[in-house]
Design a protein around this motif. Structure first.
Motif, PDB file in Angstrom:
ATOM      1  N   LYS A  63       1.228   1.033   8.443  1.00 43.94           N
ATOM      2  CA  LYS A  63       0.291  -0.041   8.559  1.00 43.94           C
ATOM      3  C   LYS A  63      -1.168   0.226   8.303  1.00 43.94           C
ATOM      4  O   LYS A  63      -1.883  -0.261   7.393  1.00 43.94           O
ATOM      5  CB  LYS A  63       0.234  -0.651  10.159  1.00 43.94           C
ATOM      6  N   PHE A  64      -1.705   1.667   8.691  1.00 49.18           N
ATOM      7  CA  PHE A  64      -2.896   1.908   8.294  1.00 49.18           C
ATOM      8  C   PHE A  64      -2.818   2.438   7.057  1.00 49.18           C
ATOM      9  O   PHE A  64      -3.866   2.233   6.212  1.00 49.18           O
ATOM     10  CB  PHE A  64      -3.180   3.178   9.314  1.00 49.18           C
ATOM     11  N   MET A  65      -1.870   2.997   6.213  1.00 44.71           N
ATOM     12  CA  MET A  65      -1.874   3.453   4.926  1.00 44.71           C
ATOM     13  C   MET A  65      -1.976   2.251   3.961  1.00 44.71           C
ATOM     14  O   MET A  65      -2.757   2.263   3.161  1.00 44.71           O
ATOM     15  CB  MET A  65      -0.646   4.547   4.760  1.00 44.71           C
ATOM     16  N   ASP A  66      -1.173   1.425   4.415  1.00 42.87           N
ATOM     17  CA  ASP A  66      -1.290   0.073   3.584  1.00 42.87           C
ATOM     18  C   ASP A  66      -2.647  -0.546   3.701  1.00 42.87           C
ATOM     19  O   ASP A  66      -3.070  -1.045   2.544  1.00 42.87           O
ATOM     20  CB  ASP A  66      -0.076  -1.047   4.082  1.00 42.87           C
ATOM     21  N   PHE A  68      -5.650   0.860   4.313  1.00 42.83           N
ATOM     22  CA  PHE A  68      -6.563   1.749   3.198  1.00 42.83           C
ATOM     23  C   PHE A  68      -6.277   1.644   1.797  1.00 42.83           C
ATOM     24  O   PHE A  68      -7.151   1.585   0.999  1.00 42.83           O
ATOM     25  CB  PHE A  68      -6.457   3.008   3.921  1.00 42.83           C
ATOM     26  N   SER A  69      -4.936   1.415   1.435  1.00 39.82           N
ATOM     27  CA  SER A  69      -4.458   1.356   0.157  1.00 39.82           C
ATOM     28  C   SER A  69      -5.057   0.050  -0.333  1.00 39.82           C
ATOM     29  O   SER A  69      -5.596  -0.071  -1.595  1.00 39.82           O
ATOM     30  CB  SER A  69      -2.992   1.461   0.208  1.00 39.82           C
ATOM     31  N   ASP A  70      -4.599  -1.293   0.481  1.00 36.83           N
ATOM     32  CA  ASP A  70      -5.109  -2.377  -0.032  1.00 36.83           C
ATOM     33  C   ASP A  70      -6.896  -2.519  -0.400  1.00 36.83           C
ATOM     34  O   ASP A  70      -7.339  -3.098  -1.259  1.00 36.83           O
ATOM     35  CB  ASP A  70      -4.878  -3.502   0.803  1.00 36.83           C
ATOM     36  N   GLU A  71      -7.355  -1.757   0.587  1.00 36.43           N
ATOM     37  CA  GLU A  71      -8.983  -1.808   0.652  1.00 36.43           C
ATOM     38  C   GLU A  71      -9.224  -0.952  -0.599  1.00 36.43           C
ATOM     39  O   GLU A  71     -10.381  -1.466  -1.403  1.00 36.43           O
ATOM     40  CB  GLU A  71      -9.446  -0.880   1.539  1.00 36.43           C
ATOM     41  N   PHE A  72      -8.797   0.032  -0.775  1.00 37.47           N
ATOM     42  CA  PHE A  72      -9.038   0.971  -2.129  1.00 37.47           C
ATOM     43  C   PHE A  72      -8.864   0.139  -3.515  1.00 37.47           C
ATOM     44  O   PHE A  72      -9.684   0.084  -4.310  1.00 37.47           O
ATOM     45  CB  PHE A  72      -8.319   2.162  -1.914  1.00 37.47           C
ATOM     46  N   LYS A  73      -7.477  -0.446  -3.295  1.00 39.71           N
ATOM     47  CA  LYS A  73      -7.229  -1.125  -4.760  1.00 39.71           C
ATOM     48  C   LYS A  73      -8.122  -2.413  -4.974  1.00 39.71           C
ATOM     49  O   LYS A  73      -8.591  -2.567  -6.162  1.00 39.71           O
ATOM     50  CB  LYS A  73      -5.971  -1.666  -4.566  1.00 39.71           C
ATOM     51  N   ARG A  74      -8.388  -2.964  -3.864  1.00 32.57           N
ATOM     52  CA  ARG A  74      -9.391  -4.229  -4.009  1.00 32.57           C
ATOM     53  C   ARG A  74     -10.786  -3.988  -4.480  1.00 32.57           C
ATOM     54  O   ARG A  74     -11.288  -4.583  -5.377  1.00 32.57           O
ATOM     55  CB  ARG A  74      -9.366  -5.208  -2.541  1.00 32.57           C
ATOM     56  N   ASP A  75     -11.272  -2.939  -3.837  1.00 31.36           N
ATOM     57  CA  ASP A  75     -12.680  -2.447  -4.003  1.00 31.36           C
ATOM     58  C   ASP A  75     -12.656  -1.997  -5.771  1.00 31.36           C
ATOM     59  O   ASP A  75     -13.660  -2.262  -6.377  1.00 31.36           O
ATOM     60  CB  ASP A  75     -13.125  -1.322  -3.225  1.00 31.36           C
ATOM     61  N   SER A 109      -6.549   8.880   1.815  1.00 33.60           N
ATOM     62  CA  SER A 109      -6.056   8.022   3.033  1.00 33.60           C
ATOM     63  C   SER A 109      -5.023   7.011   2.386  1.00 33.60           C
ATOM     64  O   SER A 109      -4.585   6.273   3.178  1.00 33.60           O
ATOM     65  CB  SER A 109      -7.159   7.405   3.912  1.00 33.60           C
ATOM     66  N   THR A 110      -4.687   6.984   1.036  1.00 34.19           N
ATOM     67  CA  THR A 110      -3.997   5.930   0.482  1.00 34.19           C
ATOM     68  C   THR A 110      -2.796   6.324   0.152  1.00 34.19           C
ATOM     69  O   THR A 110      -2.515   7.686   0.471  1.00 34.19           O
ATOM     70  CB  THR A 110      -4.790   5.275  -0.862  1.00 34.19           C
ATOM     71  N   GLN A 111      -1.863   5.713  -0.422  1.00 36.37           N
ATOM     72  CA  GLN A 111      -0.371   6.047  -0.791  1.00 36.37           C
ATOM     73  C   GLN A 111      -0.460   6.800  -2.140  1.00 36.37           C
ATOM     74  O   GLN A 111       0.591   7.186  -2.420  1.00 36.37           O
ATOM     75  CB  GLN A 111       0.444   4.689  -0.916  1.00 36.37           C
ATOM     76  N   TRP A 112      -1.700   6.888  -2.920  1.00 34.11           N
ATOM     77  CA  TRP A 112      -1.661   7.840  -3.993  1.00 34.11           C
ATOM     78  C   TRP A 112      -2.462   8.837  -3.813  1.00 34.11           C
ATOM     79  O   TRP A 112      -3.325   8.906  -3.155  1.00 34.11           O
ATOM     80  CB  TRP A 112      -2.488   6.610  -5.146  1.00 34.11           C
ATOM     81  N   GLU A 113      -1.730   9.902  -4.274  1.00 34.18           N
ATOM     82  CA  GLU A 113      -2.120  11.319  -4.127  1.00 34.18           C
ATOM     83  C   GLU A 113      -3.418  11.474  -5.273  1.00 34.18           C
ATOM     84  O   GLU A 113      -4.332  12.262  -4.886  1.00 34.18           O
ATOM     85  CB  GLU A 113      -1.180  12.338  -4.570  1.00 34.18           C
ATOM     86  N   THR A 114      -3.205  11.189  -6.428  1.00 34.87           N
ATOM     87  CA  THR A 114      -4.148  11.425  -7.646  1.00 34.87           C
ATOM     88  C   THR A 114      -4.577  10.173  -8.165  1.00 34.87           C
ATOM     89  O   THR A 114      -3.923   9.162  -7.982  1.00 34.87           O
ATOM     90  CB  THR A 114      -3.645  12.413  -8.509  1.00 34.87           C
ATOM     91  N   LEU A 115      -5.645  10.256  -9.028  1.00 38.47           N
ATOM     92  CA  LEU A 115      -6.185   9.082  -9.815  1.00 38.47           C
ATOM     93  C   LEU A 115      -5.288   8.660 -10.891  1.00 38.47           C
ATOM     94  O   LEU A 115      -5.050   7.499 -11.226  1.00 38.47           O
ATOM     95  CB  LEU A 115      -7.606   9.382 -10.474  1.00 38.47           C
ATOM     96  N   THR A 116      -4.459   9.747 -11.416  1.00 40.80           N
ATOM     97  CA  THR A 116      -3.434   9.238 -12.419  1.00 40.80           C
ATOM     98  C   THR A 116      -2.237   8.437 -11.904  1.00 40.80           C
ATOM     99  O   THR A 116      -1.910   7.520 -12.435  1.00 40.80           O
ATOM    100  CB  THR A 116      -3.009  10.693 -12.899  1.00 40.80           C
ATOM    101  N   ASP A 117      -2.007   8.856 -10.616  1.00 42.49           N
ATOM    102  CA  ASP A 117      -0.863   8.158 -10.035  1.00 42.49           C
ATOM    103  C   ASP A 117      -1.424   6.589  -9.695  1.00 42.49           C
ATOM    104  O   ASP A 117      -0.455   5.864  -9.883  1.00 42.49           O
ATOM    105  CB  ASP A 117      -0.416   8.641  -8.671  1.00 42.49           C
TER     106      ASP A 117
END
Length: 400
Positions: A63-66, A68-75, A109-117
């Protein structure tokens, strides 16, 4: 140790240190707290609030990872849309601008390890167009805003309507032209013949109207024949002019590409020569005397002893006067520049340019052009050293 008082020097120092970006390894994403050093981060990890946050995250970590991932993607996408629009840009440029904000969501803190992913994921989801180059990954935002799509469709509809109107008007014009051609009678082609007389005594007459007719030796027929002859002569000269102009056009067309290139080069050289002449005229002055040059005395006021004799300029006074030393007798004279002239040595000798664009430069005399009253010099000093120039007789003199 207690907390520093408000507006105390230590509190102000802490606020100054807390401004800006800090090291990522001392940032707690769960508590969204940035520590300044390793000791502070260790104390934070041992605090009760951090332990409570870890207990909450352990209950449902996805839940927390999703979140943070949504926040990162949206911003991240919002930054691309506002800052770069639909332009193609390097993903690292966007990421550096994103992390410059102090309160951003960290990628660890997101589901992606690197910027390339993350970049590949954006391409798979259809949010951006991504492509890999030797310089890295590039992304291009795909604007799926309903208002933008509606505006694009409206523009496409307007363009299509304009094209339909143009095609309709072009079709109407073609139809009108076709109808005009079909309804018009074919014009009879005029045939041109030469003026010939069957006998020498017969006069040529022209009928210019319905009432005019061929007549004998009358004044009206003679006047008409004279005017007609003038018209025929004018038409023949026009035909000659048109034929000569067409012949000249054919000659122009016959020129090859090599001849055109040669003509262009010749025009460029002429333009450069004209520019050089203009520059030399602009840099010319009305005084030319210089020390250590050889001059010839041309005034007769000093007698035959010094007339047409050579001297060396030892000193220049007030630009227009000079003290010269006669080469043969060794006498010293004070002369005006109007009383002397420059000396042209034999080819291969050293000279000094006394006027023009290359003033004060030393050179070697290569050759003399008697028709143009100039000489070819090779410069041996100055910034144009080694250059060959053409200089007038009065602009250079022999070096002593």
């Amino acid at each position: 140790m207690g907390k520093a008082d408000f507006l105390s020097p230590k509190a102000i120092g802490n606020r100054i240190k807390a401004k800006g970006l800090q090291k990522l390894r001392w940032y707690c994403q769960m508590c969204q707290k940035q520590c300044r050093d390793e000791n502070g981060f260790k104390c934070h990890c041992m605090s009760e609030s951090h332990q409570r946050q870890l207990l909450l995250a352990s209950e449902d970590p996805n839940k927390f990872m999703d979140y943070f991932s949504d926040e990162f993607k949206r911003d991240f996408l919002e930054l691309i849309r506002r800052r770069f629009g639909t332009k193609r840009v390097h993903n690292n440029i966007v990421y550096n601008e994103y992390i410059s904000h102090r309160e951003h969501v960290h990628m660890n803190s997101t589901q992606w390890e690197t910027l390339t992913d993350f970049t590949k994921w954006l391409g798979r989801e259809g949010l951006c167009k991504v492509d890999e180059t030797p310089k890295g990954w590039y992304i291009q935002y795909i604007d799926r805003d309903p208002e933008t799509i509606r505006r694009q469709e409206e523009e496409a509809r307007k363009k299509k309507q304009e094209l339909d109107d143009e095609e309709r008007s072009a079709r109407f014009i073609e139809e009108q032209v076709r109808k005009g051609r079909d309804g018009r009678e074919p014009e009879a082609e005029s045939v041109y013949t030469e003026l010939k007389r069957e006998s020498e005594e017969e006069k040529v007459a022209f009928s210019l109207g319905a009432s005019s007719s061929l007549a004998g030796p009358s004044k009206s027929s003679s006047a008409l024949s004279a005017s007609a002859l003038r018209v025929a002569a004018a038409s023949s000269t026009k035909r000659k002019d048109s034929s000569s102009s067409s012949a000249s056009r054919q000659e122009k067309k016959r020129k090859s590409a090599l001849e055109e290139i040669i003509e262009m080069e010749e025009r460029k050289q002429q333009q450069q020569q004209q520019q050089q002449q203009q520059q030399q005229q602009q840099l010319r002055t009305d005084h030319w005397l210089q020390p250590n040059i050889v001059v010839k005395v041309i005034t007769k006021r000093l007698g035959e002893k010094y007339h047409k004799k050579k001297a060396v300029v030892t000193e220049v006074r007030d630009r227009y006067g000079a003290v010269v030393k006669m080469i043969q007798s060794g006498d010293k004279l004070k002369l005006d520049q109007n009383h002397v002239e420059t000396v042209i040595p034999a080819p291969g000798k050293k000279v000094v340019i006394v006027n023009g664009a290359y003033r004060d430069a030393e050179a070697v005399l290569e050759g003399i052009d008697e028709k143009n009253f100039s000489a070819t010099l090779t410069l041996t000093s100055g910034k144009h050293k080694g250059k060959r120039v053409d200089v007038a007789y009065e602009d250079f003199s022999k070096l002593s």
